[in-house]
Design a protein around this motif. Sequence first.
Motif, PDB file in Angstrom:
ATOM      1  N   VAL A 174       0.856  -1.186   0.000  1.00  0.00           N
ATOM      2  CA  VAL A 174       0.000   0.000   0.000  1.00  0.00           C
ATOM      3  C   VAL A 174       0.889   1.232   0.000  1.00  0.00           C
ATOM      4  N   THR A 176       1.106   4.773   0.929  1.00  0.00           N
ATOM      5  CA  THR A 176       0.360   5.648   1.828  1.00  0.00           C
ATOM      6  C   THR A 176       0.608   7.116   1.523  1.00  0.00           C
ATOM      7  N   TRP A 220      -3.156   6.868   8.392  1.00  0.00           N
ATOM      8  CA  TRP A 220      -4.260   6.718   7.446  1.00  0.00           C
ATOM      9  C   TRP A 220      -5.029   8.036   7.311  1.00  0.00           C
ATOM     10  N   TYR A 225      -4.777   6.400  -1.935  1.00  0.00           N
ATOM     11  CA  TYR A 225      -3.818   5.347  -1.610  1.00  0.00           C
ATOM     12  C   TYR A 225      -3.679   4.392  -2.794  1.00  0.00           C
ATOM     13  N   ASN A 252      -6.431   1.303  -6.480  1.00  0.00           N
ATOM     14  CA  ASN A 252      -6.343   2.379  -5.500  1.00  0.00           C
ATOM     15  C   ASN A 252      -7.643   2.497  -4.717  1.00  0.00           C
TER      16      ASN A 252
END
Length: 257
Positions: A174, A176, A220, A225, A252
């Motif tokens: 992922v 970020t 987060w 993302y 995404n």
Amino acid sequence: MKRSFLLLAVVALLSQAFALPFDDSRKHSFITQLAPVPDRNSLGVDLCPTCIQFTDQAIDILLNIILNSGVVGTCGEICNAVATKTGSKALGEVCVLLCDIVGIDEFVKLLQQADLDPIYFCELLKTCPINDNGDAKITTFTVTPSSGPQGQFRIDFGYTSANGTGTGEIVLEVQTVDGIPVESGFIHELANPGNYSSSFSLKAEPDPSCDPTQEPCEQWIPGDYGVKIAICNGECGSKHPHSAIYDEGMTNFTITG
């Protein structure tokens, strides 16, 4: 590169950039919840994930014992040292089981040859099967919901294989918003040709147990993302034999608040 393998699951490393192929600049992050690939045929390789899990936990210790002692006597002696240093009798017992397969001299030789690659070591030990003619093509890769607040996101993917797959791993990364690396994945064992699917549950919210003085803590924050997945023969990014990236996919999702 060093991975941290769980039995049928891998907590791997993340490259902050999505450059291809996978590079060696990855860092440990937190664990996401994984669901293993369903309906995978059992092909008599139950010792394979056990070997990989053991090797990942113990290979550094084993190599240090070999380096510091110079001469290693028996499987029992080196494995007792592993059990003592880790405080795990179970690791010592698995060590003896694997070492006795080839004997102490060959066991030590293969450890040094594997160069911190647990999957390759277990292939050299012949506890994990090899299929260098394998293939996999990712057919679906989605995140649900595609946009939403912090919380649970479901990541689904599927792939098809015409020739089956070798022992390897599936890695999820992922990208970020704040650049803190996040990755997870799992070991996949030898598989027959066919269609396969799996689901990941990504807990996209701050971890209250994370200590920012000890490690980066992903927050987060709202934003877009990127998500990348790779299915590999052997360890993704390994330069050892029997290693290759079969296929990669990208998608995404957006955190709104």
